[in-house]
Design a protein around this motif. Sequence first.
Motif, PDB file in Angstrom:
ATOM      1  N   UNK A 178       0.829  -1.199   0.000  1.00 35.18           N
ATOM      2  CA  UNK A 178       0.000   0.000   0.000  1.00 35.18           C
ATOM      3  C   UNK A 178       0.871   1.259   0.000  1.00 35.18           C
ATOM      4  N   UNK A 179       1.944   1.221   0.774  1.00 35.03           N
ATOM      5  CA  UNK A 179       2.876   2.354   0.783  1.00 35.03           C
ATOM      6  C   UNK A 179       3.480   2.545  -0.602  1.00 35.03           C
ATOM      7  N   UNK A 180       3.786   1.422  -1.271  1.00 32.24           N
ATOM      8  CA  UNK A 180       4.352   1.499  -2.625  1.00 32.24           C
ATOM      9  C   UNK A 180       3.366   2.134  -3.598  1.00 32.24           C
ATOM     10  N   UNK A 181       2.081   1.834  -3.437  1.00 34.10           N
ATOM     11  CA  UNK A 181       1.064   2.438  -4.304  1.00 34.10           C
ATOM     12  C   UNK A 181       1.010   3.949  -4.093  1.00 34.10           C
ATOM     13  N   UNK A 182       1.068   4.373  -2.832  1.00 33.77           N
ATOM     14  CA  UNK A 182       1.046   5.809  -2.530  1.00 33.77           C
ATOM     15  C   UNK A 182       2.262   6.504  -3.134  1.00 33.77           C
ATOM     16  N   UNK A 183       3.441   5.893  -3.012  1.00 27.33           N
ATOM     17  CA  UNK A 183       4.657   6.458  -3.604  1.00 27.33           C
ATOM     18  C   UNK A 183       4.517   6.551  -5.117  1.00 27.33           C
ATOM     19  N   UNK A 184       3.943   5.510  -5.730  1.00 28.31           N
ATOM     20  CA  UNK A 184       3.761   5.519  -7.183  1.00 28.31           C
ATOM     21  C   UNK A 184       2.826   6.643  -7.613  1.00 28.31           C
ATOM     22  N   UNK A 185       1.767   6.880  -6.845  1.00 31.75           N
ATOM     23  CA  UNK A 185       0.821   7.964  -7.176  1.00 31.75           C
ATOM     24  C   UNK A 185       1.515   9.318  -7.096  1.00 31.75           C
ATOM     25  N   UNK A 186       2.354   9.515  -6.079  1.00 31.67           N
ATOM     26  CA  UNK A 186       3.089  10.782  -5.946  1.00 31.67           C
ATOM     27  C   UNK A 186       4.040  10.973  -7.136  1.00 31.67           C
ATOM     28  N   UNK A 187       4.745   9.910  -7.512  1.00 28.75           N
ATOM     29  CA  UNK A 187       5.662   9.996  -8.657  1.00 28.75           C
ATOM     30  C   UNK A 187       4.887  10.321  -9.935  1.00 28.75           C
ATOM     31  N   UNK A 188       3.734   9.693 -10.108  1.00 32.43           N
ATOM     32  CA  UNK A 188       2.919   9.930 -11.305  1.00 32.43           C
ATOM     33  C   UNK A 188       2.456  11.380 -11.362  1.00 32.43           C
ATOM     34  N   UNK A 189       2.105  11.950 -10.205  1.00 33.29           N
ATOM     35  CA  UNK A 189       1.652  13.340 -10.155  1.00 33.29           C
ATOM     36  C   UNK A 189       2.728  14.282 -10.692  1.00 33.29           C
ATOM     37  N   UNK A 190       3.951  14.142 -10.187  1.00 31.98           N
ATOM     38  CA  UNK A 190       5.035  15.010 -10.646  1.00 31.98           C
ATOM     39  C   UNK A 190       5.463  14.674 -12.070  1.00 31.98           C
ATOM     40  N   UNK A 191       5.335  13.390 -12.455  1.00 31.73           N
ATOM     41  CA  UNK A 191       5.695  12.997 -13.811  1.00 31.73           C
ATOM     42  C   UNK A 191       4.756  13.635 -14.830  1.00 31.73           C
ATOM     43  N   UNK A 192       3.457  13.715 -14.499  1.00 30.31           N
ATOM     44  CA  UNK A 192       2.502  14.325 -15.413  1.00 30.31           C
ATOM     45  C   UNK A 192       2.795  15.812 -15.597  1.00 30.31           C
ATOM     46  N   UNK A 193       3.165  16.481 -14.527  1.00 29.59           N
ATOM     47  CA  UNK A 193       3.505  17.900 -14.639  1.00 29.59           C
ATOM     48  C   UNK A 193       4.750  18.076 -15.507  1.00 29.59           C
ATOM     49  N   UNK A 194       5.754  17.222 -15.292  1.00 28.36           N
ATOM     50  CA  UNK A 194       6.971  17.300 -16.109  1.00 28.36           C
ATOM     51  C   UNK A 194       6.671  17.007 -17.576  1.00 28.36           C
ATOM     52  N   UNK A 195       5.840  15.982 -17.837  1.00 31.74           N
ATOM     53  CA  UNK A 195       5.518  15.603 -19.211  1.00 31.74           C
ATOM     54  C   UNK A 195       4.763  16.724 -19.932  1.00 31.74           C
TER      55      UNK A 195
END
Length: 390
Positions: free
Chosen positions: A184-201
């Motif tokens: 579950x912690x890994x899922x939360x980390x993945x969501x945070x990474x995706x959030x910043x990745x979308x802004x960068x993309x």
Amino acid sequence: MNHKNPTNISFWYDPDKRSILYQIGAACLFAFVAWYLVSNTMTNLERQSIATGFGFLNHEAAFEIGESLIDYSSADRYMKALWVGFLNTLMVSFIGVILTVILGTFLGIARLSKNWLISKCAAGYIELFQDIPVLLQLFFWYAFFYEMLPSPQGALSPFNGLFLCNRGLIFGIPQAHPVYKYMMIAVIIAVIIIFFMKRWARKRQDSTGKIFPVFLTSMLLIIGFPFVCWLIGGAPTGMDIPVLKGFNFKGGLSLSPEFAALLLGLVLYTAAFVAEVVRAGIQSVSKGQTEAAMAIGLKQGQVLNLIILPQALRVIIPPLTSQMLNLTKNSSLAVAIGYPDFVSVAGTAINQTGQAIEGVMLIMIVYLIFSLSTSAFMNFYNKKMAIVER
């Protein structure tokens, strides 16, 4: 010819000053009516020797609740009983909103399909579920589970570990293991990474024109991170499979007929309206833009993601917010089929304590919190999705 100075206009002929007077008068009238109602209510309560206040929340509830996300017994206080009802309402509303958006989006797109059969089936679904009152749909699904499904001894089992009967839907779940917490912690980390990745993309695309595969990368992160944790944690495969013991199943996880009927009724009913919202949003985008995008070599998925959705969402989000609020408020109909939501629990507390005013006030506050929270989130999302002209 004499002209009057505007600064010397009489008070009664100055619209700005008169508007202030009218507002003061309206405020005083409202305050008087509120004072009269409150004082009259307090007098009647005192005459009938009915206690007021929220002190009853600390008294023993003395009634059981059939479904609870937290440990609860009849020896607990009314405060905890109401908290159980709050969580039950929150659960059915949250799951219902997610399923409604998914189903409604699918139906809205299917309604516009060039395939005659798919389009007509979607149109038939929309007409059918829009025209039947939601309360009747709840009664139908409640009767379906209790009258049309077999007993636990003859439960339907499409495959091992899944059972459907008049006690609800019972299915197996993974056995408790510490690794699932880290997943579950890994899922939360993945969501945070995706959030910043979308802004960068997005910034990268604006500056270079190159499109980054955000969706594919997001799916890899959401699936990959928990999977790696699962492997590192020993790859546990133990399952808690429900087993029939006596007149009911033991083990696994079960969804009661009341919860299933409420969720099905709300989702199927509201999704029909969401489908029309999605259809209208997509049709608001001119076909010329789609044809131009296809002409320059964009793929169908890119056309949907880059051309259609950003413009359609401006039309979709406001009415979609209203449908989300309707679903949350319609969940109060759960009392009709016996699901212990906040209204049902608060109603039981009112019957036992006689604190009708306080109980109704708590119900109003809870649904106001749900509505304001949903509106605030959707307004924030609407601003994020707004197209900014540069």
